[in-house]
Design a protein around this motif. Structure first.
Motif, PDB file in Angstrom:
ATOM      1  N   ILE A  22       0.835  -1.208   0.000  1.00  0.00           N
ATOM      2  CA  ILE A  22       0.000   0.000   0.000  1.00  0.00           C
ATOM      3  C   ILE A  22       0.869   1.258   0.000  1.00  0.00           C
ATOM      4  O   ILE A  22       0.548   2.250  -0.672  1.00  0.00           O
ATOM      5  CB  ILE A  22      -0.965  -0.021   1.199  1.00  0.00           C
ATOM      6  CG1 ILE A  22      -2.039  -1.094   0.979  1.00  0.00           C
ATOM      7  CG2 ILE A  22      -1.627   1.347   1.405  1.00  0.00           C
ATOM      8  CD1 ILE A  22      -2.932  -1.338   2.175  1.00  0.00           C
ATOM      9  N   LEU A  23       1.965   1.229   0.736  1.00  0.00           N
ATOM     10  CA  LEU A  23       2.886   2.379   0.730  1.00  0.00           C
ATOM     11  C   LEU A  23       3.396   2.647  -0.689  1.00  0.00           C
ATOM     12  O   LEU A  23       3.440   3.798  -1.132  1.00  0.00           O
ATOM     13  CB  LEU A  23       4.071   2.112   1.660  1.00  0.00           C
ATOM     14  CG  LEU A  23       3.859   2.404   3.153  1.00  0.00           C
ATOM     15  CD1 LEU A  23       4.994   1.816   3.973  1.00  0.00           C
ATOM     16  CD2 LEU A  23       3.759   3.907   3.388  1.00  0.00           C
ATOM     17  N   VAL A  24       3.772   1.596  -1.393  1.00  0.00           N
ATOM     18  CA  VAL A  24       4.228   1.758  -2.780  1.00  0.00           C
ATOM     19  C   VAL A  24       3.119   2.374  -3.629  1.00  0.00           C
ATOM     20  O   VAL A  24       3.338   3.310  -4.401  1.00  0.00           O
ATOM     21  CB  VAL A  24       4.667   0.407  -3.377  1.00  0.00           C
ATOM     22  CG1 VAL A  24       4.902   0.542  -4.886  1.00  0.00           C
ATOM     23  CG2 VAL A  24       5.946  -0.087  -2.711  1.00  0.00           C
ATOM     24  N   GLY A  25       1.909   1.844  -3.477  1.00  0.00           N
ATOM     25  CA  GLY A  25       0.782   2.322  -4.276  1.00  0.00           C
ATOM     26  C   GLY A  25       0.406   3.763  -4.013  1.00  0.00           C
ATOM     27  O   GLY A  25      -0.140   4.438  -4.895  1.00  0.00           O
TER      28      GLY A  25
ATOM     29  N   MET B 148       4.921   3.560 -12.619  1.00  0.00           N
ATOM     30  CA  MET B 148       6.204   3.598 -11.911  1.00  0.00           C
ATOM     31  C   MET B 148       6.138   4.544 -10.714  1.00  0.00           C
ATOM     32  O   MET B 148       5.973   5.750 -10.872  1.00  0.00           O
ATOM     33  CB  MET B 148       7.321   4.012 -12.874  1.00  0.00           C
ATOM     34  CG  MET B 148       7.502   3.044 -14.025  1.00  0.00           C
ATOM     35  SD  MET B 148       8.891   3.458 -15.125  1.00  0.00           S
ATOM     36  CE  MET B 148      10.282   3.128 -14.049  1.00  0.00           C
ATOM     37  N   GLN B 149       6.277   3.990  -9.530  1.00  0.00           N
ATOM     38  CA  GLN B 149       6.166   4.759  -8.293  1.00  0.00           C
ATOM     39  C   GLN B 149       7.537   5.125  -7.731  1.00  0.00           C
ATOM     40  O   GLN B 149       8.548   4.520  -8.083  1.00  0.00           O
ATOM     41  CB  GLN B 149       5.422   3.943  -7.229  1.00  0.00           C
ATOM     42  CG  GLN B 149       4.142   3.293  -7.716  1.00  0.00           C
ATOM     43  CD  GLN B 149       3.082   4.302  -8.090  1.00  0.00           C
ATOM     44  OE1 GLN B 149       2.903   4.594  -9.257  1.00  0.00           O
ATOM     45  NE2 GLN B 149       2.387   4.826  -7.117  1.00  0.00           N
ATOM     46  N   ASN B 150       7.554   6.085  -6.826  1.00  0.00           N
ATOM     47  CA  ASN B 150       8.768   6.432  -6.091  1.00  0.00           C
ATOM     48  C   ASN B 150       8.921   5.430  -4.943  1.00  0.00           C
ATOM     49  O   ASN B 150       8.582   5.700  -3.793  1.00  0.00           O
ATOM     50  CB  ASN B 150       8.666   7.864  -5.545  1.00  0.00           C
ATOM     51  CG  ASN B 150       9.957   8.334  -4.918  1.00  0.00           C
ATOM     52  OD1 ASN B 150      10.816   7.545  -4.534  1.00  0.00           O
ATOM     53  ND2 ASN B 150      10.113   9.646  -4.795  1.00  0.00           N
ATOM     54  N   SER B 151       9.437   4.258  -5.291  1.00  0.00           N
ATOM     55  CA  SER B 151       9.533   3.181  -4.308  1.00  0.00           C
ATOM     56  C   SER B 151      10.553   3.500  -3.219  1.00  0.00           C
ATOM     57  O   SER B 151      10.454   2.975  -2.107  1.00  0.00           O
ATOM     58  CB  SER B 151       9.890   1.867  -5.003  1.00  0.00           C
ATOM     59  OG  SER B 151      10.981   2.045  -5.881  1.00  0.00           O
TER      60      SER B 151
END
Length: 320
Positions: free
Chosen positions: A103-106, A263-266
């Protein structure tokens, strides 16, 4: 000097390979890399500061010249990705730590890697940069609020503490970079070719540290997280592309939005997990795996988009 530039360009364009190599090294030699988790916030701050140094005043003009495309990208970023992460966590019955990590990634904004992949794919790079800037600037509000709403059924989430974390590791470093560029544009431009190197090293060290700290646990849950992360990333790429096409945007904009949404700020997801959820150590794992996977999938997506652009030309040449 030219040799150094070539090295920087090589490392920037092969970050996925570097992440794989260092992650493998961290997995087999954990003690050599686990120390990096103590500096996750600093590493991410360096990466975001580097992003700020690359932002020019004209980059902000995109907000006013292409509002429809920017709005579409940011809305999808903060709706499809968080909701699909929540749905996948429920569907796969993930334990609290992993559900929180997914969920944090999303819920994170777009990452700067999306700008590079958009360039490789022949997409609209200014639009990609504009979406990354906007989603990053509103992250101090959107990311904590979404995590609070979606992850609250698994763990206790402090909304205020998360907002402070995002401001410290994202907003302040980015704004500091923007300010420094405004004050010393010539000096920053002279060093521009070397700026990505700091971000590459920072991201590689963040991920290597996470892998080193969780080497044993990766053996038990790494495959499951990889499946969830791959599906989540695929949903972002597919939905972003499909909605952009439905809006009848040109192919370059379709490519930019598809990549930006997927593409997320992982690195931010990892930092937030480490800073705010110390009691849930595995929450950093999805972000680390996503960092590897989204560079691989993004490159594959770029290849597909490039082939699609070439098809009309090929038909025109071969038709009698």
């Amino acid at each position: 000097m030219n040799q150094m530039k070539r090295i920087c360009n090589f490392m920037s364009s092969n970050i996925a390979v570097l992440i794989l190599i260092f992650s493998a090294a961290a997995f087999f030699y954990p003690s050599g890399f686990s120390w990096a988790t103590n500096y996750t916030t600093i590493f991410l701050g360096v990466a975001m500061f580097g992003m700020g140094l690359t932002i020019k005043a004209e980059d902000f003009k995109i907000v006013f010249t292409r509002p429809k495309e920017l709005l579409a990208g940011c809305v999808l970023q903060y709706t499809i990705m968080p909701l699909s992460a929540f749905a996948l966590a429920k569907l796969f019955g993930l334990p609290a730590d992993l559900a929180l990590g997914v969920i944090l990634v999303g819920c994170c904004p777009g990452g700067t890697a999306s700008n590079v992949i958009t360039y490789i794919a022949g997409g609209d790079v200014p639009l990609s940069v504009g979406m990354t800037i906007v989603s990053t600037l509103i992250a101090p509000i959107c990311t904590p609020a979404l995590v609070y709403a979606l992850a609250g059924s698994w763990v206790e989430v402090s909304l205020f503490a998360m907002m402070v974390s995002v401001v410290k590791v994202v907003l302040l470093p980015v704004l500091a970079g923007v300010l420094l560029y405004r004050l010393f544009p010539k000096q920053v431009d002279a060093a521009r070719d070397f700026l990505p190197l700091a971000s590459v090293i920072s991201i590689v060290m963040i991920i290597s540290g996470i892998v080193g700290s969780n080497a044993e646990k990766i053996l038990t849950c790494g495959a499951l997280v990889m499946i969830v992360v791959a599906i989540h990333n695929g949903i972002g790429l597919l939905v972003g592309t499909s909605v952009a096409k439905a809006l009848k945007l040109d192919e370059r904009k379709v490519t930019a939005i598809g990549i930006e949404v997927g593409m997320q700020n992982s690195g931010l997801a990892i930092s937030l997990a480490a800073a705010n959820f110390a009691m849930n150590p595995l929450a950093t794992l999805p972000g680390a795996i996503f960092s590897v996977w989204h560079n691989i999938s993004g490159t594959l997506y770029a290849g597909i988009r490039n082939r699609k652009k070439a098809e009309p030309y090929a038909r025109t040449v071969t038709e009698p």
